[in-house]
Design an enzyme around this catalytic site. Structure first.
Site, PDB file in Angstrom:
ATOM      1  N   PHE A  22      39.714  37.146  41.448  1.00  0.00           N
ATOM      2  CA  PHE A  22      39.723  38.586  41.648  1.00  0.00           C
ATOM      3  C   PHE A  22      38.689  39.080  42.663  1.00  0.00           C
ATOM      4  O   PHE A  22      38.632  40.261  42.942  1.00  0.00           O
ATOM      5  CB  PHE A  22      39.598  39.361  40.326  1.00  0.00           C
TER       6      PHE A  22
ATOM      7  N   LYS B 213      36.708  49.062  32.630  1.00  0.00           N
ATOM      8  CA  LYS B 213      37.678  48.294  31.834  1.00  0.00           C
ATOM      9  C   LYS B 213      38.424  49.212  30.891  1.00  0.00           C
ATOM     10  O   LYS B 213      37.873  50.199  30.398  1.00  0.00           O
ATOM     11  CB  LYS B 213      37.012  47.139  31.102  1.00  0.00           C
TER      12      LYS B 213
ATOM     13  N   ARG C 157      29.688  33.013  33.500  1.00  0.00           N
ATOM     14  CA  ARG C 157      29.173  34.380  33.579  1.00  0.00           C
ATOM     15  C   ARG C 157      27.670  34.420  33.334  1.00  0.00           C
ATOM     16  O   ARG C 157      26.959  35.234  33.879  1.00  0.00           O
ATOM     17  CB  ARG C 157      29.901  35.214  32.538  1.00  0.00           C
TER      18      ARG C 157
ATOM     19  N   LYS D 102      43.352  42.341  33.160  1.00  0.00           N
ATOM     20  CA  LYS D 102      42.088  41.827  32.630  1.00  0.00           C
ATOM     21  C   LYS D 102      42.402  40.570  31.836  1.00  0.00           C
ATOM     22  O   LYS D 102      42.884  40.641  30.704  1.00  0.00           O
ATOM     23  CB  LYS D 102      41.406  42.869  31.754  1.00  0.00           C
TER      24      LYS D 102
ATOM     25  N   GLU E  46      38.902  34.525  36.693  1.00  0.00           N
ATOM     26  CA  GLU E  46      38.896  34.290  35.251  1.00  0.00           C
ATOM     27  C   GLU E  46      39.791  33.079  34.993  1.00  0.00           C
ATOM     28  O   GLU E  46      40.920  33.020  35.482  1.00  0.00           O
ATOM     29  CB  GLU E  46      39.432  35.542  34.549  1.00  0.00           C
TER      30      GLU E  46
ATOM     31  N   ARG F 278      25.984  46.817  35.995  1.00  0.00           N
ATOM     32  CA  ARG F 278      27.126  47.390  35.304  1.00  0.00           C
ATOM     33  C   ARG F 278      27.294  48.788  35.878  1.00  0.00           C
ATOM     34  O   ARG F 278      26.359  49.576  35.884  1.00  0.00           O
ATOM     35  CB  ARG F 278      26.799  47.476  33.809  1.00  0.00           C
TER      36      ARG F 278
ATOM     37  N   GLU G 296      43.751  46.043  37.908  1.00  0.00           N
ATOM     38  CA  GLU G 296      43.948  44.593  37.874  1.00  0.00           C
ATOM     39  C   GLU G 296      44.109  44.170  36.428  1.00  0.00           C
ATOM     40  O   GLU G 296      43.476  44.735  35.539  1.00  0.00           O
ATOM     41  CB  GLU G 296      42.731  43.876  38.468  1.00  0.00           C
TER      42      GLU G 296
HETATM   43  P1  AMP Z   1      33.885  42.491  29.229  1.00  0.00           P
HETATM   44  O1  AMP Z   1      33.494  41.043  29.099  1.00  0.00           O
HETATM   45  O2  AMP Z   1      34.745  42.992  28.132  1.00  0.00           O
HETATM   46  O3  AMP Z   1      32.725  43.369  29.573  1.00  0.00           O
HETATM   47  O4  AMP Z   1      34.833  42.582  30.498  1.00  0.00           O
HETATM   48  C1  AMP Z   1      34.421  42.169  31.750  1.00  0.00           C
HETATM   49  C2  AMP Z   1      34.932  40.781  32.047  1.00  0.00           C
HETATM   50  O5  AMP Z   1      36.346  40.784  32.230  1.00  0.00           O
HETATM   51  C3  AMP Z   1      34.432  40.219  33.349  1.00  0.00           C
HETATM   52  O6  AMP Z   1      33.136  39.706  33.207  1.00  0.00           O
HETATM   53  C4  AMP Z   1      35.435  39.138  33.649  1.00  0.00           C
HETATM   54  O7  AMP Z   1      35.038  37.945  33.004  1.00  0.00           O
HETATM   55  C5  AMP Z   1      36.700  39.608  32.945  1.00  0.00           C
HETATM   56  N1  AMP Z   1      37.832  39.892  33.847  1.00  0.00           N
HETATM   57  C6  AMP Z   1      39.109  39.524  33.595  1.00  0.00           C
HETATM   58  N2  AMP Z   1      39.929  39.930  34.562  1.00  0.00           N
HETATM   59  C7  AMP Z   1      39.170  40.584  35.479  1.00  0.00           C
HETATM   60  C8  AMP Z   1      39.454  41.227  36.709  1.00  0.00           C
HETATM   61  N3  AMP Z   1      40.694  41.304  37.202  1.00  0.00           N
HETATM   62  N4  AMP Z   1      38.417  41.788  37.376  1.00  0.00           N
HETATM   63  C9  AMP Z   1      37.149  41.733  36.882  1.00  0.00           C
HETATM   64  N5  AMP Z   1      36.828  41.129  35.729  1.00  0.00           N
HETATM   65  C10 AMP Z   1      37.824  40.553  35.018  1.00  0.00           C
END
Ligand code: AMP
Length: 589
Positions: A343, A426, A272, A252, A302, A420, A250
């Site tokens: 999502f 990611k 969040r 991001k 998002e 987590r 998906e």
């Molecule tokens: P990070 O903040 O770098 O740990 O990345 C995780 C965050 O990416 C999640 O908490 C979401 O806010 C964001 N995110 C963006 N697109 C997506 C997606 N398609 N699926 C899940 N999370 C997403």
């Protein structure tokens, strides 16, 4: 229960740094607490009155507390303040002053957990004129009846500095032991907590209905679910290996995560960190209410700011201007419209979906949404091959995303609330390339403007020059960086160059609303150069079926009147800049 009992346990907790000892103290405290007071004890332990998502603040300034203490102790505010400056802890100052006072007067009324909680609750809800006086009066009444030890903790709680360091998980362990006999009961308790984000509520359920009650714990629309989080891996190959060879990639999106709780009557939005942000994004709440076809649903997505003219996603900093505002919210919603990319769905029409596998959840999500301009479902493609994943990554980055979240598609792919895990991985770039140079680009087309730009252009389609082919190749849409008056003037300025169809020397995959004879040159800055399947600059030179594009392009304000269109930045130069960028990244890695 008497408050002094709680204060004594606080004192003991403060004296230990060992988690096991802390757990033992809590188990004993929980066992001694009457069932109807358990939630209050759990909140007070953490220096709160309610779960965080309700956003209820005690709102007592240190100055107010100093005033109340000075009155009770019969001292001047200056003296109290002076002692506080020395001790650095209002709790200790209050304890000391109450010691002196209690030698002179007898404590009148023993404080109970409920009386302390209820008084703090009144303080938290005091509003309007006279509320400061009311808060001082209530504080005075608490301190008047407090022993020095009680006073210490009341003071710290009042100013938001209780900080006993009791983690949520320690409270869950203690509840498990107190009500289930040992830590094995922690799992259902933890799940209940993850589904409600409310430790006090979970404690009251287990106190009232035992573990059986917790096993049957239900999601409540309006109580946020603790979000599922991603793990991270550095390469497409490792990600697919970890996911057993296949994953759903998906996009991001780089914005604000929003969990929306929707009923036929209302919509609540949580961040969040589970703050209620409904008031900051009334536009998103309205859109979701209109778009989601379900009686009740909890969905996640998002939210990002999107340029309404180019459709391009805007950097995270743009949407963050809408956070934490109290005024001009509707005006900001108009100026910075946002799109939510959904999502996940966690709850639907009375049914908990968190244990449903991901692909099934995605199906449900697609069923209940009528995608519209501002409510969309996250782009998703299933991938088995690392090269394909790399290609999707480039496409995601080219469209303004941060990378990909690659999701497990097996039957085990539940929504892991509050955790987590490896079900979502990611794939972000570990670098952030920066383009130092600006580009001199030629407008070869334009898109019609909307909203404030109605009647003018919303964005220009910009090209580099390819001298070998004698052609203009597109590199970006450009809608940022223009002054309002420049934008209004654009149609008049471009009028002499307007043509009915694409100019024969223009090479474009995009279809703008207007075409121009390549003539003018504008200076453009950008964050970086990315690969793109939509733009023709350097087509196929770096990767088959890919051109180059600019990420977050903006007009510098400089019309390069000194340059003709053939003097624009060339596609070869752009390719070189892209390669230089790669080298710079490798050097940094
Ligand atoms: P990070 O903040 O770098 O740990 O990345 C995780 C965050 O990416 C999640 O908490 C979401 O806010 C964001 N995110 C963006 N697109 C997506 C997606 N398609 N699926 C899940 N999370 C997403």
């Amino acid at each position: 229960m008497k408050y002094v009992k709680l204060a004594e346990v606080f004192d003991e907790i403060e004296a230990t740094s060992k988690r096991l000892e802390m757990t033992d103290l809590l188990v004993k405290l929980i066992k001694d607490t009457p069932r109807d007071e358990i939630s209050k004890v759990v909140y007070l332990l953490q220096g709160k009155l309610y779960p965080d998502y309700l956003g209820v603040e005690l709102g007592i300034a240190e100055k107010l507390l100093i005033k109340a203490v000075a009155e009770i102790a019969g001292k001047s505010e200056n003296l109290v303040d002076g002692d506080f400056k020395k001790s650095g802890d209002l709790g200790l100052t209050v304890e000391k002053l109450l010691q002196r006072k209690s030698q002179a007067t007898l404590v009148k009324r023993p404080l109970t957990v409920s009386s302390v909680y209820d008084t703090f609750d009144k303080i938290a809800h005091a509003a309007g004129s006279g509320s400061v006086d009311l808060k001082i009066r209530l504080l005075r009444s608490l301190l008047n009846d407090a022993s020095p030890l009680e006073g210490k903790f009341i003071a710290r709680m009042a100013v938001g500095k209780l900080r006993l360091g009791v983690a949520d998980m320690t409270v869950l362990d203690a509840l498990a032991i107190a009500y289930g006999g040992d830590k094995s009961a922690r799992e259902p308790l933890e799940r209940a907590y993850n589904l409600s984000s409310d430790l006090g509520y979970v404690a009251s359920v287990v106190a009232k209905d035992g573990l059986a009650g917790v096993e049957k714990f239900k999601i409540t629309v309006g109580r946020p679910i603790r979000p599922m989080l991603c793990e991270r891996l550095p390469s497409a190959r490792e990600i697919l290996e970890k996911l057993g060879g296949t994953g759903a990639a998906e996009y991001k999106y780089d914005g604000l995560r929003v969990q929306a709780h929707i009923t036929s009557k209302e919509v609540h939005l949580f961040s969040r960190r589970l703050e209620n942000i409904t008031d900051q994004f009334p536009d998103v709440a309205r859109l979701l209410k209109k778009t989601i076809k379900a009686k009740e649903a909890i969905v996640e997505g998002e939210c990002i700011a999107v340029d309404i003219h180019t459709g391009d996603m805007l950097p995270f900093q743009v949407i963050s201007q809408r956070r934490g505002r109290k005024h001009e919210i509707e005006k900001m919603a108009e100026e910075i419209p946002v799109t939510i990319f959904l999502f996940d769905v966690l709850y639907l029409n009375g049914k908990d979906q968190t244990l449903t596998p991901y692909l099934e959840r995605r199906k449900q999500l697609l069923k209940i949404i009528e995608p519209s301009e501002h409510v969309k479902v996250a782009e998703q493609v299933e991938a088995r091959d690392p090269d394909r994943l790399e290609q999707l990554m480039d496409e995601a980055v080219a469209s303004g995303c941060e990378g990909l979240v690659v999701k497990n598609t097996s039957e085990q792919s539940v929504y892991q609330a509050g955790a987590r895990g490896w079900l979502w991985i990611k794939y972000k770039r570990s670098y952030k390339a920066e383009v130092q140079d600006t580009f001199d680009l030629v407008p070869i087309g334009a898109f019609a403007g909307r909203g404030r730009r109605a009647g003018s252009y919303g964005a220009l389609l910009m090209a580099v020059y390819n001298p070998k082919e004698e052609a203009f190749e597109t590199l970006c849409k450009l809608g940022s960086g223009f002054k309002d008056e420049d934008l209004l003037n654009l149609p008049k300025m471009m009028q002499p160059y307007l043509i009915k169809q694409k100019h024969p020397r223009v090479n474009s995959l995009m279809q703008p609303d207007f075409w121009f004879v390549p003539s003018m040159v504008l200076e453009v800055a950008a964050d970086e150069i990315t690969l793109s399947p939509m733009h023709t600059c350097g087509w196929g030179l770096i990767r088959p079926r890919s051109g180059l594009a600019l990420r977050f392009p903006r007009f510098t304000g400089n019309w390069r009147k000194d340059k003709g269109p053939e003097d624009a930045t060339t596609s070869q130069e752009s390719v070189e800049m892209y390669r230089k960028q790669l080298k710079q990244i490798e050097a940094e890695a």
